[in-house]
Design a protein around this motif. Structure first.
Motif, short mmCIF file in Angstrom:
data_model
loop_
_atom_site.label_atom_id
_atom_site.label_comp_id
_atom_site.label_asym_id
_atom_site.label_seq_id
_atom_site.Cartn_x
_atom_site.Cartn_y
_atom_site.Cartn_z
N ASP A 135 1.04 -1.26 0.21
CA ASP A 135 -0.08 0.02 0.21
C ASP A 135 1.07 1.03 0.11
O ASP A 135 1.78 1.15 0.75
CB ASP A 135 -0.70 0.08 1.24
CG ASP A 135 -2.00 1.01 1.24
OD1 ASP A 135 -1.54 2.25 0.82
OD2 ASP A 135 -3.21 0.83 1.64
N PRO A 136 0.69 2.30 -0.78
CA PRO A 136 1.43 3.27 -0.85
C PRO A 136 1.72 4.02 0.48
O PRO A 136 2.69 4.89 0.71
CB PRO A 136 0.88 4.26 -1.98
CG PRO A 136 0.14 3.32 -2.83
CD PRO A 136 -0.39 2.35 -1.93
N LYS A 137 0.69 3.82 1.33
CA LYS A 137 0.69 4.35 2.65
C LYS A 137 1.95 4.06 3.59
O LYS A 137 2.21 4.59 4.45
CB LYS A 137 -0.71 4.51 3.43
CG LYS A 137 -1.65 5.18 2.76
CD LYS A 137 -3.18 4.73 3.74
CE LYS A 137 -4.23 5.17 2.82
NZ LYS A 137 -5.30 4.73 2.75
N ARG A 138 2.45 2.94 3.02
CA ARG A 138 3.37 2.23 3.91
C ARG A 138 4.96 2.22 3.16
O ARG A 138 5.87 1.75 3.47
CB ARG A 138 3.02 0.68 3.76
CG ARG A 138 1.72 0.40 4.64
CD ARG A 138 1.86 -0.83 5.33
NE ARG A 138 2.67 -0.92 6.55
CZ ARG A 138 3.14 -2.20 6.68
NH1 ARG A 138 2.57 -3.15 6.14
NH2 ARG A 138 4.15 -2.42 7.51
N ARG A 139 4.77 3.24 2.22
CA ARG A 139 6.21 3.47 1.50
C ARG A 139 7.23 4.12 2.28
O ARG A 139 8.63 3.75 2.36
CB ARG A 139 5.94 4.07 0.15
CG ARG A 139 5.37 3.22 -0.78
CD ARG A 139 5.16 3.98 -2.13
NE ARG A 139 4.69 2.86 -3.18
CZ ARG A 139 4.35 3.09 -4.30
NH1 ARG A 139 4.06 4.39 -4.63
NH2 ARG A 139 3.79 2.01 -4.95
N ASP A 140 6.81 4.89 3.40
CA ASP A 140 7.74 5.51 4.46
C ASP A 140 8.37 4.29 5.27
O ASP A 140 9.38 4.40 5.55
CB ASP A 140 7.23 6.60 5.37
CG ASP A 140 6.90 7.85 4.78
OD1 ASP A 140 7.58 8.04 3.58
OD2 ASP A 140 6.26 8.62 5.04
N ARG A 180 11.46 10.20 -1.63
CA ARG A 180 11.54 9.43 -0.49
C ARG A 180 13.10 8.83 -0.19
O ARG A 180 13.50 8.71 0.98
CB ARG A 180 10.59 8.05 -0.97
CG ARG A 180 9.32 8.40 -0.76
CD ARG A 180 8.43 7.22 -0.78
NE ARG A 180 7.05 7.51 -0.91
CZ ARG A 180 6.25 7.45 0.15
NH1 ARG A 180 6.57 7.64 1.03
NH2 ARG A 180 4.98 7.89 -0.14
N GLU A 203 8.41 10.74 -6.66
CA GLU A 203 8.28 10.28 -5.46
C GLU A 203 9.62 9.55 -5.09
O GLU A 203 9.86 9.64 -4.00
CB GLU A 203 6.95 9.43 -5.67
CG GLU A 203 6.72 8.62 -4.43
CD GLU A 203 5.72 7.38 -4.32
OE1 GLU A 203 5.62 6.91 -3.23
OE2 GLU A 203 5.17 7.10 -5.42
#
Length: 196
Positions: free
Chosen positions: A113-118, A159, A155
């Protein structure tokens, strides 16, 4: 997707990401760089282990990690016992079994999920030794409904560039269905993060 979703897809043989061979980009990279010092390489989200075997065949001490037990069973079945190590471990949340010289990304970043990329960036920093090297094949698609989830260069640079120095980047040789949709990057982890 949850851990159970990935396991269910392997059990159902629903694996559109399974191409039957290692990433053409990593195969070409390893062939073009026989001078690289050999060391330990981690391949998170290794699936059935094709990329792990490519690193091992090039002389690296290769480790594959996945959250799906069936993926790891298939990887072990396809791999000579002494060639590589496979372990069930969640790259995003668990500590590494040891620090690694190399980290190879191929399809995990686009699968989460892109919300978990951090969380992915934090994990890369945890798993790599200081000055460790991060080689990645990013899937550059616009899809917001995934997996796979899309990404773009801006992106990825925002990051990773605070923590890694970009050594090289290029459009790699790819599977036919992904030609022109992948971006390969070679980074070195900074000893200290960039500050403003």
């Amino acid at each position: 997707m949850t851990d159970t979703d990935w396991e269910a897809r392997y059990l159902a043989n629903d694996m559109p990401w399974e191409k039957g061979e290692a990433s053409p980009g990593v195969v070409a990279f390893l062939a073009a760089h026989p001078e690289l010092p050999r060391g330990r390489v981690a391949v998170p989200g290794c699936g059935t282990g094709h990329d792990v075997r490519a690193w091992a065949a090039a002389g690296f001490n290769a480790y594959g990690f996945d959250i799906a037990p069936t993926a790891l069973r298939l990887a072990r079945q396809k791999t000579e016992e002494a060639l590589a190590t496979f372990e069930q471990r969640d790259f995003l949340t668990e500590p590494p079994p040891q620090p690694f010289d190399w980290l190879f990304e191929h399809t995990l970043f686009c699968a989460i999920d892109p919300k978990r990329r951090d969380d992915y960036v934090s994990a890369a920093l945890r798993w790599l030794k200081p000055a460790g090297q991060f080689l990645a094949v990013f899937y550059m698609i616009p899809d917001a409904d995934g997996p796979p989830f899309g990404a773009n260069r801006e992106e990825i640079m925002s990051r990773f560039s605070p923590h890694f120095d970009l050594l090289q980047n290029w459009i790699p040789r790819s599977y036919p269905s992904r030609t022109g949709l992948e971006w390969m990057t070679w980074w070195r982890r900074r000893l200290r993060p960039e500050t403003d």
